[in-house]
Design a protein around this motif. Structure first.
Motif, mmCIF file in Angstrom:
data_model
loop_
_atom_site.group_PDB
_atom_site.id
_atom_site.type_symbol
_atom_site.label_atom_id
_atom_site.label_comp_id
_atom_site.label_asym_id
_atom_site.label_seq_id
_atom_site.Cartn_x
_atom_site.Cartn_y
_atom_site.Cartn_z
ATOM 1 N N GLU A 5 0.858 -1.179 0.000
ATOM 2 C CA GLU A 5 0.000 0.000 0.000
ATOM 3 C C GLU A 5 0.898 1.235 0.000
ATOM 4 N N VAL A 15 4.832 7.132 1.877
ATOM 5 C CA VAL A 15 5.146 5.987 2.728
ATOM 6 C C VAL A 15 4.677 4.705 2.039
ATOM 7 N N PHE A 16 5.593 3.754 1.902
ATOM 8 C CA PHE A 16 5.279 2.434 1.350
ATOM 9 C C PHE A 16 5.104 1.452 2.510
ATOM 10 N N TYR A 17 3.971 0.768 2.532
ATOM 11 C CA TYR A 17 3.712 -0.259 3.547
ATOM 12 C C TYR A 17 3.743 -1.629 2.872
ATOM 13 N N LEU A 24 4.614 -6.411 9.424
ATOM 14 C CA LEU A 24 4.399 -5.197 8.630
ATOM 15 C C LEU A 24 5.683 -4.381 8.590
ATOM 16 N N GLN A 25 6.045 -3.890 7.397
ATOM 17 C CA GLN A 25 7.233 -3.074 7.247
ATOM 18 C C GLN A 25 6.870 -1.824 6.459
ATOM 19 N N SER A 26 7.493 -0.680 6.846
ATOM 20 C CA SER A 26 7.223 0.570 6.144
ATOM 21 C C SER A 26 8.534 1.200 5.699
ATOM 22 N N TRP A 27 8.462 1.985 4.632
ATOM 23 C CA TRP A 27 9.618 2.714 4.116
ATOM 24 C C TRP A 27 9.157 4.096 3.695
ATOM 25 N N VAL A 28 9.827 5.144 4.225
ATOM 26 C CA VAL A 28 9.481 6.529 3.904
ATOM 27 C C VAL A 28 10.393 6.999 2.778
ATOM 28 N N THR A 34 13.013 3.365 7.816
ATOM 29 C CA THR A 34 12.269 2.114 7.792
ATOM 30 C C THR A 34 11.792 1.769 9.195
ATOM 31 N N ARG A 36 9.629 -1.653 11.374
ATOM 32 C CA ARG A 36 9.013 -2.976 11.313
ATOM 33 C C ARG A 36 8.127 -3.184 12.528
#
Length: 465
Positions: A5, A15-17, A24-28, A34, A36
């Motif tokens: 998403e 922001v990539f989820y 769950l991991q996110s990257w801005v 990042t 987790r």
């Protein structure tokens, strides 16, 4: 990666989820940051009232709803439903893993009392111990006996008779022994080599100094009771054993005991915040470094080892759903995973895992043994010098006798000057005198001792006059 998403959170910030097999991991995109989030398990109804971990690192979580028992082995989740593999009712009130890795499942407060029988795992199955009902608390002593606190039936001491079989060695109620136990509603237990601490739902704390011999004081003659005036309140909610000490939590504070004596206490509020409200304590656990984690109905309080704890409150750090990943402020249970050192919390709506090594961004510094003060000034008064431990760089405390051998003092030629005692009450290690009780000559001396880990510590001391 199972799903993706992308969310635009402002000009230039995306922001990539990523939904992965392990959480769950996110990257801005803007900053490259990042984050987790560990998996919190399947959707559950009910509150996570109980937590325990076995030697393999498997987490056991119990709820007071259906399904009532879930497990997590680090990769996948499992469910145990009432009626499956022998599990009794859905009201899991406490969990405990004994030294043989058997998991004890305590059920309480069911509408049907028969369905509140005590369960214990036996291989891949679960055995019902029909004689014990409404279990609230567990503890195991050095002889492998299990102590079970109940709601209304007092306290049982069980002895193993087979791989999965147990029998009653003794039972204690409000009237037996001779009224020394203040109630039959036993909410928390701790057993040390010196004796047993018995926490009641609303009648304070009892201490039985049996030293492992259950015939010593069986009649209640040597039991000690702590109530109003000693405790912040008489509703005991949890206990945690650290070495020869026991932290006892009541609804409104913490009390640290050693060999049946109160040595420290503080209300469950921040001493650094004027007017900070007292939080109702629900559970306790400690990590490998000896730091204390306190679950409350208003989040988590973290007390570093050696931190202050007095009448004003504790030098706590406070964590809630607003400033951390805690899913709910109503924290009901906590446990240490012995395999990886993580701390798990159960709340009203989910689980949270904390890695204390990364908790403050770096691994805590090791303990350091010191001679304090140094150098030693010889006077007619006979100044004393403490052998202490600087706990993770926090402060200096005397080394407990159980953690240090008898220190030896040597001169520069390697000659043994004498051996000296270590005291718990900070009265000192050495007063600058030799084995003949004469002051030593000024100069450099070495103190050598062996600590509990087996490590030999050699420290240098300057003696002046």
């Amino acid at each position: 990666i199972r799903d993706l998403e992308v969310v635009a959170e402002g000009p230039g910030k995306t922001v990539f989820y990523f939904a992965t097999a392990r959480g769950l991991q996110s990257w801005v995109r803007e900053t490259g940051a990042t984050a987790r989030t560990a998996p919190t398990g399947p959707g559950m109804s009910g509150e996570f009232q109980a937590l325990a971990a076995d030697s393999d690192g498997k987490i056991w979580a119990g709820t007071i709803g259906t399904p009532s028992l879930v497990t997590y082995d680090g990769a996948s989740w499992g469910l145990v439903l009432p009626g499956e593999s022998g599990l009794e009712q859905e009201w899991v009130f406490d969990l405990y893993v004994d030294r043989t890795d058997q998991v004890w499942v305590g059920h309480c407060c069911c509408f049907d009392d028969v369905k509140c029988r005590l369960d214990v795992t036996c291989g891949d199955d679960i055995a019902n111990l029909n004689a014990y009902r409404n279990s609230w608390a567990f503890a195991e002593d050095s002889a492998g006996r299990m102590w079970v606190g109940t709601s209304g039936f007092g306290m049982y001491v069980l002895e193993r008779v087979a791989d999965c079989g147990w029998t009653t060695l003794d039972q204690f109620t409000a009237s037996n022994p001779a009224g020394a136990m203040r109630s039959s509603l036993v909410r928390a237990l701790a057993v040390t080599p010196d004796g047993t601490y018995i926490g009641h739902f609303s009648n304070g704390l009892d201490y039985w100094p049996h030293g492992g011999d259950l015939t010593k004081g069986r009649d209640g003659s040597n039991w000690v009771h702590f109530g109003q005036g000693t405790l912040f309140d008489e509703s005991i909610t949890a206990m945690e054993t650290l070495g020869d000490e026991v932290w006892v939590a009541s609804s409104s504070g913490l009390h640290r005991y050693r060999r049946g004596g109160l040595v420290q206490r503080c209300p469950s509020r921040l001493s650094t915040v004027l007017g900070d409200p007292t939080r109702k304590v629900t559970c306790l656990t400690s990590d490998r470094s000896g730091n204390l984690w306190v679950g409350t109905e208003s989040g988590i309080l973290y007390l570093p080892r050696g931190a202050g704890c007095d009448a004003n409150g504790g030098e706590f750090l406070a964590y809630t759903a607003a400033n951390s990943a805690l899913p709910d402020d109503n924290v009901l249970s906590a446990t240490l995973n012995p395999k990886d050192g993580s701390i798990w919390f159960g709340t009203s709506t989910g689980l949270m895992r904390v890695d204390p090594v990364r908790f403050l961004g770096q691994e805590p510094p090791p303990d350091r043994y010191v001679l304090y003060p140094n150098p030693l000034l010889l006077t007619a008064a006979g100044n004393r010098v403490n052998l202490g431990v600087e706990i993770g760089g926090v402060n200096v405390e005397p080394v407990p006798v159980a953690e240090a051998g008898r220190p030896q003092v040597f001169d520069m030629n390697g000659q043994l000057v004498g051996e000296f005692d270590v005291f718990l009450d900070r009265s000192g290690v050495w007063d600058g005198r030799n084995s003949s009780r004469n002051f030593v000559a000024p100069g450099i001396y070495f103190v050598r001792t062996t600590v509990a880990s087996g490590e030999t510590v050699v420290l240098k001391l300057g003696v002046v006059r």
